[in-house]
Design a protein around this motif. Sequence first.
Motif, mmCIF file in Angstrom:
data_model
loop_
_atom_site.group_PDB
_atom_site.id
_atom_site.type_symbol
_atom_site.label_atom_id
_atom_site.label_comp_id
_atom_site.label_asym_id
_atom_site.label_seq_id
_atom_site.Cartn_x
_atom_site.Cartn_y
_atom_site.Cartn_z
ATOM 1 N N LYS A 138 0.817 -1.205 0.000
ATOM 2 C CA LYS A 138 0.000 0.000 0.000
ATOM 3 C C LYS A 138 0.855 1.261 0.000
ATOM 4 C CE LYS A 138 -4.075 -2.072 2.127
ATOM 5 N NZ LYS A 138 -5.081 -1.981 3.225
ATOM 6 N N ALA A 139 1.975 1.230 -0.688
ATOM 7 C CA ALA A 139 2.825 2.417 -0.807
ATOM 8 C C ALA A 139 3.795 2.235 -1.961
ATOM 9 C CB ALA A 139 3.596 2.681 0.485
ATOM 10 N N VAL A 140 4.056 3.324 -2.647
ATOM 11 C CA VAL A 140 5.073 3.357 -3.695
ATOM 12 C C VAL A 140 6.208 4.233 -3.189
ATOM 13 C CG1 VAL A 140 5.603 4.082 -6.035
ATOM 14 C CG2 VAL A 140 3.416 3.000 -5.541
ATOM 15 N N VAL A 141 7.424 3.721 -3.223
ATOM 16 C CA VAL A 141 8.576 4.415 -2.654
ATOM 17 C C VAL A 141 9.514 4.870 -3.768
ATOM 18 C CG1 VAL A 141 10.520 4.278 -1.059
ATOM 19 C CG2 VAL A 141 8.397 3.033 -0.557
ATOM 20 N N VAL A 142 9.803 6.162 -3.788
ATOM 21 C CA VAL A 142 10.768 6.753 -4.715
ATOM 22 C C VAL A 142 11.970 7.198 -3.905
ATOM 23 C CG1 VAL A 142 11.224 8.699 -6.256
ATOM 24 C CG2 VAL A 142 9.047 7.485 -6.400
ATOM 25 N N ALA A 143 13.160 6.802 -4.311
ATOM 26 C CA ALA A 143 14.383 7.173 -3.594
ATOM 27 C C ALA A 143 15.181 8.184 -4.395
ATOM 28 C CB ALA A 143 15.234 5.935 -3.317
ATOM 29 N N GLN A 144 15.689 9.196 -3.710
ATOM 30 C CA GLN A 144 16.483 10.237 -4.358
ATOM 31 C C GLN A 144 17.659 10.608 -3.462
ATOM 32 O OE1 GLN A 144 15.144 12.625 -7.617
ATOM 33 N NE2 GLN A 144 15.712 10.482 -7.610
ATOM 34 N N ALA A 171 -2.676 3.592 -8.238
ATOM 35 C CA ALA A 171 -2.308 2.909 -6.999
ATOM 36 C C ALA A 171 -1.735 3.888 -5.982
ATOM 37 C CB ALA A 171 -1.292 1.803 -7.290
ATOM 38 N N VAL A 172 -0.961 4.862 -6.464
ATOM 39 C CA VAL A 172 -0.387 5.870 -5.567
ATOM 40 C C VAL A 172 -1.494 6.739 -4.988
ATOM 41 C CG1 VAL A 172 1.131 7.875 -5.432
ATOM 42 C CG2 VAL A 172 1.817 5.877 -6.770
ATOM 43 N N GLN A 173 -2.431 7.139 -5.827
ATOM 44 C CA GLN A 173 -3.519 7.995 -5.359
ATOM 45 C C GLN A 173 -4.417 7.275 -4.351
ATOM 46 O OE1 GLN A 173 -5.574 9.793 -8.671
ATOM 47 N NE2 GLN A 173 -3.695 10.168 -9.798
ATOM 48 N N GLU A 174 -4.511 5.954 -4.469
ATOM 49 C CA GLU A 174 -5.360 5.204 -3.548
ATOM 50 C C GLU A 174 -4.642 4.871 -2.249
ATOM 51 O OE1 GLU A 174 -7.832 0.966 -3.374
ATOM 52 O OE2 GLU A 174 -6.820 1.600 -5.217
ATOM 53 N N HIS A 175 -3.357 4.548 -2.337
ATOM 54 C CA HIS A 175 -2.640 4.068 -1.154
ATOM 55 C C HIS A 175 -1.687 5.135 -0.588
ATOM 56 C CE1 HIS A 175 -4.429 0.244 -1.745
ATOM 57 N NE2 HIS A 175 -3.797 -0.007 -2.888
ATOM 58 N N ILE A 179 9.943 2.847 10.863
ATOM 59 C CA ILE A 179 10.484 1.526 10.578
ATOM 60 C C ILE A 179 9.893 1.034 9.269
ATOM 61 C CG2 ILE A 179 10.886 0.896 12.990
ATOM 62 C CD1 ILE A 179 8.261 -0.683 12.898
ATOM 63 N N ARG A 180 10.611 0.155 8.600
ATOM 64 C CA ARG A 180 10.125 -0.376 7.333
ATOM 65 C C ARG A 180 9.045 -1.416 7.584
ATOM 66 N NH1 ARG A 180 13.492 -3.091 2.272
ATOM 67 N NH2 ARG A 180 11.726 -3.096 0.826
ATOM 68 N N HIS A 181 8.022 -1.368 6.727
ATOM 69 C CA HIS A 181 6.890 -2.277 6.852
ATOM 70 C C HIS A 181 6.615 -2.879 5.469
ATOM 71 C CE1 HIS A 181 2.695 -3.589 7.343
ATOM 72 N NE2 HIS A 181 2.942 -3.619 8.644
ATOM 73 N N PRO A 182 6.449 -4.185 5.360
ATOM 74 C CA PRO A 182 6.274 -4.814 4.034
ATOM 75 C C PRO A 182 5.020 -4.368 3.303
ATOM 76 C CG PRO A 182 5.828 -6.378 5.808
ATOM 77 C CD PRO A 182 6.430 -5.172 6.445
ATOM 78 N N GLU A 183 4.005 -3.953 4.030
ATOM 79 C CA GLU A 183 2.743 -3.573 3.409
ATOM 80 C C GLU A 183 2.627 -2.066 3.191
ATOM 81 O OE1 GLU A 183 -1.159 -4.577 1.876
ATOM 82 O OE2 GLU A 183 0.689 -5.683 2.248
ATOM 83 N N HIS A 184 3.159 -1.267 4.119
ATOM 84 C CA HIS A 184 2.960 0.185 4.094
ATOM 85 C C HIS A 184 4.248 0.977 3.854
ATOM 86 C CE1 HIS A 184 -1.206 -0.232 5.450
ATOM 87 N NE2 HIS A 184 -0.762 -1.153 6.288
ATOM 88 N N GLY A 185 5.300 0.349 3.421
ATOM 89 C CA GLY A 185 6.546 1.065 3.152
ATOM 90 C C GLY A 185 7.278 1.405 4.433
#
Length: 462
Positions: free
Chosen positions: A137-143, A162-166, A212-218
């Motif tokens: 439920k998250a899209v992660v962009v790294a910069q 998916a980004v707009q929903e989650h 903290i990192r979470h497998p479902e929520h980033g």
Amino acid sequence: MSYDVVALHADNPDLRTLTRALEDAGRDLRVRALAGGHLLRLRDASGTLLTLEPAQLVEAPGEVERLLDPDLAAGLPERCWWTELRARPDEAGREAAHRVADRLALSSGGAVWTSGPADFGVWEETEHPAVEYTAGKAVVVAQDRPVVPFSSWISDVLADPAVQEHGFQLLTPARSRLTYALRTLMALPLARWVVRTEDGDHFDGLTGLPLIRHPEHGHIPARAEGPAAPAEGFLDESPLGRQIVVDFTTRAPKDAFDPGLSVERVTERLVGVAPTAWGPYEPALAPWNRKRMARLVRHRAPRPSLFRFRGTGPGGSRFSGDLRLTWEDGGVREQVSLVLGHPDAESVPHHALPAAVAAVAEGLEMMHVRLARGREDATYAPRWHGLAEPLGFAVGWERAEGSHGRGGPLEGTRLGEGSGAVWYPVPRDVPRERATSLVASQIEYLTAGRGRSGGERPGHLT
């Protein structure tokens, strides 16, 4: 992918030059066009190596210094092109990106800029070149850049349903700063700025609270017994400059609107200059030109238009902001959000605020002006900036006349020609908490329009 390379070169590369640059990365690699040919993706046997965005002409100076490196701009030609590549953050991806960028820069003279190492240890192959990885439920962009802009890459990620929903999460090292446009995005409910420390821990870049990192929520807030303490250094009280944040909305008839004029009038009163550049994303590379903007807005109608703009005042202070134009029945609404950096509290132009209101009084619906601690260059580091202090607000006369602009806890001043607007400044000696309460009470009074001030002292219109 999070390893970024920018090639700055004197000429727009033709097909032959671009082909040779891609061949330098490896003749056995495969090229695929994306987004209708707007992007080129280079792949090896193991997956995507890099994605290239076609060159953009740098028509207005300043973005190389603001977003990349001030020293880099010194050796560039006055007119150059900006080609950005996003590479896989391993040795093969970085090497391929450098070979392509070096060929482009050498083809006509120029320079190459690279981001930090960018290997956060979480990269995975995804469909979108800007995405580091996706959680349930998250899209992660790294910069890993000194200044992270609201780029076309990020804008494209945000368009994903998916980004707009989650949710959308931006992962950066602690040394990175955000532009005003991107920092504003990070304050939205479904967005989160995830900051990675040198020790590998994470915290929220706006609140300082551990993550903290979470497998479902980033990334999610870390559980703590009792009140959570912010990350070390987040509450740094070392000196900062000051920033004026101005949000206002105007409305004009469809046959009489002039997009960008209100922005120009406000910045000229508060800084002394009009914006330098504008564009749909950052970098904003086109010189400020309202006629050019109007052609694009009318071409897009009735779809809304969103632009970024920037500028630099005579003393070196910078400003930037967003301009959104929406077509409505019988008119066009402009929504402007603007931040202006100043070196210290003494340099804040309180005296110029009434003039800024008067300059856009015709058609003004509402304006809010706030003061906060912040960098003079109008970027944002992951640290506590304190709560904003309201300096005042203004409403169009049509909105104020329900109560005749009178009454309430704040004194209003009618400004501008024609119908004009009413400006309600907050007294300079009022504490921030009290100032916030006064503004809220005055807005409530005007909204009710009943001539009652809720027990506050009566104000008057001058």
